[in-house]
Design a protein around this motif. Structure first.
Motif, PDB file in Angstrom:
ATOM      1  N   SER A 151       0.807  -1.216   0.000  1.00 27.62           N
ATOM      2  CA  SER A 151       0.000   0.000   0.000  1.00 27.62           C
ATOM      3  C   SER A 151       0.843   1.271   0.000  1.00 27.62           C
ATOM      4  O   SER A 151       1.699   1.445  -0.839  1.00 27.62           O
ATOM      5  CB  SER A 151      -0.993  -0.040   1.166  1.00 27.62           C
ATOM      6  N   GLY A 152       0.594   2.177   0.961  1.00 29.13           N
ATOM      7  CA  GLY A 152       1.251   3.476   0.937  1.00 29.13           C
ATOM      8  C   GLY A 152       2.764   3.403   1.038  1.00 29.13           C
ATOM      9  O   GLY A 152       3.481   4.218   0.440  1.00 29.13           O
ATOM     10  N   THR A 153       3.278   2.418   1.766  1.00 26.07           N
ATOM     11  CA  THR A 153       4.727   2.275   1.893  1.00 26.07           C
ATOM     12  C   THR A 153       5.337   1.789   0.587  1.00 26.07           C
ATOM     13  O   THR A 153       6.408   2.251   0.175  1.00 26.07           O
ATOM     14  CB  THR A 153       5.068   1.316   3.050  1.00 26.07           C
ATOM     15  N   VAL A 158       8.388   2.946  -4.334  1.00 29.28           N
ATOM     16  CA  VAL A 158       8.504   2.814  -5.787  1.00 29.28           C
ATOM     17  C   VAL A 158       8.486   4.173  -6.471  1.00 29.28           C
ATOM     18  O   VAL A 158       9.293   4.447  -7.372  1.00 29.28           O
ATOM     19  CB  VAL A 158       7.366   1.925  -6.333  1.00 29.28           C
ATOM     20  N   ARG A 159       7.563   5.043  -6.057  1.00 30.31           N
ATOM     21  CA  ARG A 159       7.385   6.315  -6.755  1.00 30.31           C
ATOM     22  C   ARG A 159       8.409   7.373  -6.348  1.00 30.31           C
ATOM     23  O   ARG A 159       8.892   8.143  -7.167  1.00 30.31           O
ATOM     24  CB  ARG A 159       5.974   6.849  -6.492  1.00 30.31           C
ATOM     25  N   ASP A 167       1.943  10.560   4.519  1.00 29.69           N
ATOM     26  CA  ASP A 167       1.538   9.299   5.147  1.00 29.69           C
ATOM     27  C   ASP A 167       1.840   9.367   6.636  1.00 29.69           C
ATOM     28  O   ASP A 167       2.632  10.193   7.097  1.00 29.69           O
ATOM     29  CB  ASP A 167       2.283   8.135   4.503  1.00 29.69           C
ATOM     30  N   ASP A 168       1.213   8.468   7.412  1.00 28.05           N
ATOM     31  CA  ASP A 168       1.420   8.509   8.857  1.00 28.05           C
ATOM     32  C   ASP A 168       1.651   7.126   9.463  1.00 28.05           C
ATOM     33  O   ASP A 168       1.744   6.996  10.679  1.00 28.05           O
ATOM     34  CB  ASP A 168       0.216   9.174   9.543  1.00 28.05           C
ATOM     35  N   ASP A 169       1.718   6.095   8.630  1.00 25.17           N
ATOM     36  CA  ASP A 169       2.014   4.766   9.142  1.00 25.17           C
ATOM     37  C   ASP A 169       2.745   3.966   8.072  1.00 25.17           C
ATOM     38  O   ASP A 169       2.975   4.446   6.961  1.00 25.17           O
ATOM     39  CB  ASP A 169       0.748   4.040   9.625  1.00 25.17           C
ATOM     40  N   VAL A 170       3.126   2.751   8.422  1.00 29.24           N
ATOM     41  CA  VAL A 170       3.829   1.858   7.508  1.00 29.24           C
ATOM     42  C   VAL A 170       2.906   0.691   7.188  1.00 29.24           C
ATOM     43  O   VAL A 170       2.198   0.193   8.071  1.00 29.24           O
ATOM     44  CB  VAL A 170       5.140   1.350   8.143  1.00 29.24           C
ATOM     45  N   VAL A 220       5.800   4.925  15.279  1.00 27.25           N
ATOM     46  CA  VAL A 220       4.899   4.848  14.136  1.00 27.25           C
ATOM     47  C   VAL A 220       4.293   3.449  14.078  1.00 27.25           C
ATOM     48  O   VAL A 220       5.005   2.451  14.244  1.00 27.25           O
ATOM     49  CB  VAL A 220       5.655   5.150  12.828  1.00 27.25           C
ATOM     50  N   ASN A 221       2.988   3.370  13.824  1.00 31.76           N
ATOM     51  CA  ASN A 221       2.346   2.068  13.681  1.00 31.76           C
ATOM     52  C   ASN A 221       2.760   1.409  12.376  1.00 31.76           C
ATOM     53  O   ASN A 221       2.853   2.070  11.330  1.00 31.76           O
ATOM     54  CB  ASN A 221       0.822   2.217  13.698  1.00 31.76           C
ATOM     55  N   ILE A 222       2.982   0.099  12.428  1.00 30.95           N
ATOM     56  CA  ILE A 222       3.246  -0.699  11.235  1.00 30.95           C
ATOM     57  C   ILE A 222       2.047  -1.622  11.055  1.00 30.95           C
ATOM     58  O   ILE A 222       1.816  -2.515  11.866  1.00 30.95           O
ATOM     59  CB  ILE A 222       4.547  -1.500  11.370  1.00 30.95           C
TER      60      ILE A 222
END
Length: 309
Positions: A151-153, A158-159, A167-170, A220-222
């Motif tokens: 997802s966001g990670t 990649v980008r 973002d605020d989590d992993v 940070v939450n993973i």
């Protein structure tokens, strides 16, 4: 098209009054405060979905809930939505100012149990967070199977070659050897139980059983999500439901910037998750959870049963 406010001036004034009175109470103001009445007044506004999602309404709800002094965790979702809304609008200071006022309520005897104040990953020691992510990947892979960025990670790696600014989590995922939604639910529940027994995961309330959180040294939450393969089609809750094949995931590749494992066809997965415009940053992106959960109805039903066994 002329954009109209999500509520009228009278409603705006009512929300501000409810928010400000609750914040004053949380700051130790000796003026009498009717917590039950404030909750009733907020409910009586009967806000539309758009109005309830506005920053003012989210602030009012969070402040009123915590000022009541019961079940403060109910403020967590509006606080998170407030964080996302302020980030999307470039109004981070407004979020942090409000969060600081809520946080200070603990000094006046108010419970903040279950309340988390989000912060963008730009404020975190990113090299340390990547090390935390690597450790999390290893911990969950030992229990479930191959683990990889998700997802966001994955999108940030990649980008942009780094975590996404807003973002605020992993996010990571694991590939289990399950061959059906029912098998996946059983293996997922058993794996979580193992991690709880090891002290890696805290025993949690029954909310979204389709994911769990690991803590990091960075604070940070993973978030960890399950994946499995049925008839060579990949299922990764909650975004990929057969659109990709086994070969799109395996063998896992190494991220060019972090060296951490990613799907073999990472770009294909990002298209499924975020759409064909994934290469363009979108701070206001909101995942369609309701539609996604419908696609994974069999898995979620099996999860509910596994959670009760």
């Amino acid at each position: 098209m002329i954009q109209t406010a999500p509520y009228n001036e009278t409603t705006s004034e009512a929300l501000m009054a409810l928010r400000d009175a609750a914040l004053a109470h949380l700051s130790g103001d000796p003026v009498a405060y009717d917590a039950v009445g404030a909750v009733a007044a907020l409910d009586a506004l009967d806000l539309s979905a758009a109005a309830a999602a506005s920053p003012l309404a989210l602030e009012a709800f969070a402040a009123v809930v915590i000022a009541r002094g019961r079940r403060p965790r109910r403020a967590q979702k509006p606080l998170y939505r407030l964080f996302q809304a302020r980030l999307a609008a470039g109004e981070q200071p407004a979020y942090f100012e409000f969060a600081d006022r809520i946080s200070a309520a603990a000094e006046h005897g108010f419970s903040l149990e279950g309340v988390i104040f989000n912060r963008p990953l730009t404020d975190v020691d990113q090299p340390q967070l990547w090390r935390d992510t690597q450790a999390a990947l290893a911990a969950v892979a030992e229990v479930f199977g191959p683990a990889f960025l998700n997802s966001g990670t994955l999108l940030g790696a990649v980008r942009e070659g780094r975590f996404i600014d807003h973002d605020d989590d992993v996010d990571i995922a694991v590939l289990m050897p399950a061959t059906s939604a029912e098998d996946a639910a059983q293996q997922w529940a058993a794996g979580i139980a193992t991690l709880i027994a090891r002290g890696v995961v805290e025993k949690r309330a029954r909310r979204n059983l389709g994911m769990f959180k690991l803590n990091s040294t960075s604070g940070v939450n993973i978030d960890v999500f399950p994946a499995w393969i049925v008839d060579d089609r990949l299922y990764l809750y909650p975004h990929t439901s057969g659109e990709l094949s086994r070969d799109d995931l395996l063998p896992l590749a190494a991220c060019k910037t972090t060296g951490l494992p990613i799907p073999r066809n990472a770009e294909g997965m990002l298209v499924v998750n975020y759409g064909p415009g994934w290469r363009k940053p979108d701070p206001g992106f909101a995942f369609a959870w309701a539609a996604a959960n419908k696609k994974f109805a069999d898995f979620r039903t099996a999860l509910d049963k596994a959670g009760q066994s």
